[in-house]
Every structure is written in structure tokens, then in C-alpha cells.
Design a protein around this motif. Structure first.
Motif, PDB file in Angstrom:
ATOM      1  N   LEU A 120       2.430 -19.025 -34.738  1.00  0.00           N
ATOM      2  CA  LEU A 120       1.328 -19.990 -34.668  1.00  0.00           C
ATOM      3  C   LEU A 120       1.194 -20.773 -35.962  1.00  0.00           C
ATOM      4  O   LEU A 120       0.902 -21.966 -35.949  1.00  0.00           O
ATOM      5  CB  LEU A 120       0.020 -19.269 -34.349  1.00  0.00           C
ATOM      6  CG  LEU A 120      -0.201 -18.878 -32.888  1.00  0.00           C
ATOM      7  CD1 LEU A 120      -1.514 -18.106 -32.754  1.00  0.00           C
ATOM      8  CD2 LEU A 120      -0.224 -20.099 -31.992  1.00  0.00           C
ATOM      9  N   LEU A 160       3.757 -13.062 -33.934  1.00  0.00           N
ATOM     10  CA  LEU A 160       3.015 -14.085 -33.196  1.00  0.00           C
ATOM     11  C   LEU A 160       2.134 -14.896 -34.148  1.00  0.00           C
ATOM     12  O   LEU A 160       2.009 -16.114 -33.998  1.00  0.00           O
ATOM     13  CB  LEU A 160       2.156 -13.430 -32.119  1.00  0.00           C
ATOM     14  CG  LEU A 160       2.875 -12.608 -31.053  1.00  0.00           C
ATOM     15  CD1 LEU A 160       1.892 -12.177 -29.965  1.00  0.00           C
ATOM     16  CD2 LEU A 160       4.023 -13.374 -30.444  1.00  0.00           C
ATOM     17  N   GLU A 161       1.538 -14.215 -35.105  1.00  0.00           N
ATOM     18  CA  GLU A 161       0.711 -14.900 -36.092  1.00  0.00           C
ATOM     19  C   GLU A 161       1.535 -15.919 -36.864  1.00  0.00           C
ATOM     20  O   GLU A 161       1.111 -17.074 -37.074  1.00  0.00           O
ATOM     21  CB  GLU A 161       0.104 -13.874 -37.051  1.00  0.00           C
ATOM     22  CG  GLU A 161      -1.011 -14.382 -37.917  1.00  0.00           C
ATOM     23  CD  GLU A 161      -2.329 -14.483 -37.168  1.00  0.00           C
ATOM     24  OE1 GLU A 161      -2.709 -15.634 -36.873  1.00  0.00           O
ATOM     25  OE2 GLU A 161      -2.951 -13.452 -36.894  1.00  0.00           O
ATOM     26  N   ILE A 197       3.551 -18.895 -27.962  1.00  0.00           N
ATOM     27  CA  ILE A 197       3.225 -17.468 -28.008  1.00  0.00           C
ATOM     28  C   ILE A 197       4.167 -16.662 -27.129  1.00  0.00           C
ATOM     29  O   ILE A 197       4.685 -15.607 -27.533  1.00  0.00           O
ATOM     30  CB  ILE A 197       1.764 -17.240 -27.596  1.00  0.00           C
ATOM     31  CG1 ILE A 197       0.834 -17.703 -28.705  1.00  0.00           C
ATOM     32  CG2 ILE A 197       1.494 -15.777 -27.284  1.00  0.00           C
ATOM     33  CD1 ILE A 197       0.964 -16.898 -29.997  1.00  0.00           C
TER      34      ILE A 197
END
Length: 387
Positions: free
Chosen positions: A219, A215-216, A194
Motif C-alpha cells: 500500500l 501488505l502494508e 492488496i
């Protein structure tokens, strides 16, 4: 009780304990000498003389352990010489027993010392790794005063699942505070993903919503690489903020994270609740459009972001710590003073016993001349997609 007083109290207790431990082997030998002199010949103090070097082994240096063993051996030999039984069979066996235990104590001391050295090395490595992942930000970024704090639940822990990052970008000062749902090395790996993705996206994405979407995706890539993130570490609550250059406002995208606080120069305080609740990062429950809210950020005001280690800290009665209630009406000279007072207050609330790490980040827009009064204007920003 403040942090300094608590440290003094702990230090005083540690000094008393060390003194007691260092005195204990000598006291045991002295008791053995007295008991042998005042009790019948059938009584033997050998167990006391043997216990002294064993007690010294984990706490004394190698030379200190040898000295305690030698003192025990010489004390017993002196007693038997005084009783004119030194060369009898039983006293010889007693001396051999104390000698054997003393040699064993020296060996134990070496094992303990090597273990302590390895533990100290592991702590240094863990601290270095955590500082590399979460470096302390400069005191001033983009004309703003900044302070960050990572408070581990255990005093000797340096690795956890809370995170923060601040960077100055062409779009203004951007920052993130987040909390991985889990512990251990998997959580630290998620933190690294992150923080790394944020630093890159903050420089490249034109909108704060675009940063959140990056960021999504980061991940999602990590989940695919590892064949699916562990359920406990598979999502992260996060609050992202942006303060544009020269602007008097702050934009925030909140992904299931505790609401930041906006503290004003007159002691007033607002809880920055998002217009629409959003799910944490990494929860694969379909497309979730990010939407940034905007708040006025007058001169002299302070933006405080934190993880739930703060808001879920409990006292002995199970009452949660309420940062908004505890900070309302209080004025601090700077962000460092705010974080120091906050961590001290949490320790006071919990009695020094916490069960979760907490990350704290405070941003102050310095006052220009006289501190401005707060403004109550709240503007809902338009949603934006990923850049």
C-alpha cells in the motif's frame, strides 16, 4: 423469505410488468378508436395514436415498433376513410403527424438498443474484471472445505471495494478478507494491489505477521506511485488467517476488521476478538507491530470471516444485523449452505435493501468420524516482524 422465493417474486413482478408494457400500445390505439367513434367530430384521438409507437420504442424490438406505428397509422386512416374525410387537409396533416412520430419512434428504438448493448458489454467486462481480481476459490483447499461469496449492494453491480483470497502455501492455508474504505475504480485498484500482494506474500513469508507487513508495504508503494492514495481509499480493514498443515488451530492477524466467528459442530459460537486492537492497513500513523492470536480449531468447526456490509446492515428501525446472535445455535451441513442461509437472513433483516457490499468467506475443518466438541482454549501468539 428465502433467496429462491425472492427471485420468484421478482421474476413474477417482471413478467407482469412486461405484459402490461407490451399490451399498452395496443390498448392506447383501441381507446383512440373508441373515443373517435363516440365523440363529436371536433375531438381528435391523434395524440393517442402518436403516443403508441413512442411507448413501444424503448421496450419493443425494431420490428415490433414498426408494427405498432403501422397499426396506429392504419387505424387513423381507417377512421378518416370511414368518416369520408381521408383526403381533407386536416386528416392528411394528422396522418403525417402520426407517420413522423412513428419514424422518430423507430429511430429512438435503435438508440435504446445500442445503449442496452453497450451497457450489457460494460457489465460483462466489469464482471470479468472482478472475477479476475477475486476468483472463486476451490471447494477444497489443503483438506479444508471453502466457500466464498461477494454480495453487491446493487443487483447489477460487480465492482466494489470488498475482497477475499484463499491460497494453499507451504505454511498452511492462508486467507484474507478486507474492505477498502471507499468506492469506485480507485477502490477496485486498491483491491487489486492488496490481493496481488497477498498471493505473493502468502507463499514467501514464514509468519502471518510478515504477510501483514508485506501488505502494508504494498500500500505504501502504491501511495507513492500515485502521489498519495485518496483519503477515502487510503486504508483497508483486513483480517488475515492461517491454518497450518495438519494443525488444529487457526492464527489470525486483525487489522481493524470485524471480528471473525468460530462456529462449532454443536452450535456453539465464539467471536474471535484480538488480544490487542490494531489499526487498519495503510494508516500511516507510525510503526504498528502485528501480533497473531491463536484459537483452537476442532474438527467440524467453521471459521467465518466477513466485511462490515454484513454487520452494518440495518432493518427499517435502524437495528444492525448481528451475525453472532443470528448464527449462534445453528448448524449447517457445509460452508455453502452457511453462506446461502446468511445472505438470505440479511435480506430478510433489511427487507432486501442494502447500502454496502459484503464479502463472506467460510472455512470448515471436516469432522473426523464423530464431530468433536468445542474447546475453550485460547492461546495468544507471540508477535512477529516482517519476514
Amino acid at each position: 423469505m428465502g433467496k429462491r422465493e425472492q427471485r420468484r417474486g421478482r421474476r413474477a413482478g417482471e413478467i407482469r410488468n412486461r405484459r402490461l408494457v407490451r399490451a399498452l400500445p395496443g390498448l392506447i390505439i383501441a381507446v383512440g378508436l373508441v373515443l373517435d367513434l363516440i365523440t363529436p367530430p371536433a375531438f381528435t384521438p391523434v395524440p393517442l395514436f402518436a403516443a403508441a409507437p413512442l411507448i413501444a420504442a424503448p421496450f419493443f424490438s425494431q420490428i415490433g415498433t414498426i408494427r405498432v406505428g403501422a397499426a396506429a397509422l392504419l387505424s387513423l386512416a381507417g377512421l378518416r376513410f370511414y368518416g369520408e374525410t381521408l383526403f381533407n387537409a386536416v386528416p392528411s396533416i394528422e396522418l403525417l403527424t402520426v407517420l413522423t412520430v412513428s419514424v422518430l419512434a423507430v429511430y429512438i428504438n435503435g438508440v435504446v438498443r445500442r445503449s442496452n448493448e453497450q451497457l450489457a458489454s460494460a457489465r460483462v467486462i466489469a464482471e470479468t474484471a472482478m472475477r479476475a481480481v477475486l476468483p472463486k476459490p476451490p471447494d477444497r483447499i489443503g483438506g479444508l472445505q471453502v466457500a466464498a461469496r461477494y454480495e453487491a449492494a446493487q443487483a447489477d453491480e460487480f465492482v466494489g471495494g470488498d475482497l477475499f483470497s484463499v491460497t494453499d502455501t507451504p505454511y498452511g492455508v492462508r486467507l484474507v478478507v478486507g474492505d477498502v474504505r471507499g468506492k469506485g475504480l480507485d477502490a477496485v485498484e486498491a483491491v487489486a494491489v492488496i490481493v496481488g500482494a497477498f498471493r505473493e506474500a502468502a507463499e514467501q513469508e514464514r509468519s502471518l505477521e510478515g504477510v501483514a507487513q508485506r501488505l502494508e508495504r504494498a500500500l505504501a508503494r502504491e501511495s507513492g506511485r500515485r502521489g498519495g492514495l485518496d483519503e477515502a481509499e487510503g486504508f483497508i480493514t483486513a483480517a488475515l488467517a492461517e491454518i497450518p498443515p495438519g494443525a488444529t488451530l487457526v492464527r489470525i492477524v486483525n487489522r481493524g476488521h470485524p471480528e471473525p466467528l468460530l462456529m462449532y459442530s454443536d452450535g456453539a459460537l465464539d467471536v474471535l476478538q484480538p488480544e490487542l486492537p490494531a489499526l487498519p492497513l495503510g494508516m500511516d500513523l507510525g510503526v504498528w507491530p502485528d501480533r497473531a492470536d491463536e484459537w483452537a480449531l476442532p474438527a467440524g468447526s467453521t471459521l467465518l470471516l466477513y466485511t462490515d456490509g454484513l454487520s452494518e446492515a440495518r432493518n427499517a428501525d435502524g437495528v444492525f444485523y448481528d451475525p453472532a446472535e443470528r448464527l449462534r445455535g445453528r448448524i449447517f451441513p457445509g460452508p455453502e449452505e452457511l453462506l446461502s442461509a446468511l445472505t438470505d437472513d440479511v435480506r430478510l433483516h433489511t427487507g432486501g435493501v442494502t447500502t454496502d457490499d459484503m464479502a463472506l468467506l467460510a472455512i470448515v475443518r471436516p469432522a473426523e468420524g464423530q464431530p468433536e466438541r468445542r474447546t475453550t482454549v485460547k492461546i495468544v501468539g507471540l508477535g512477529g516482524g516482517a519476514g
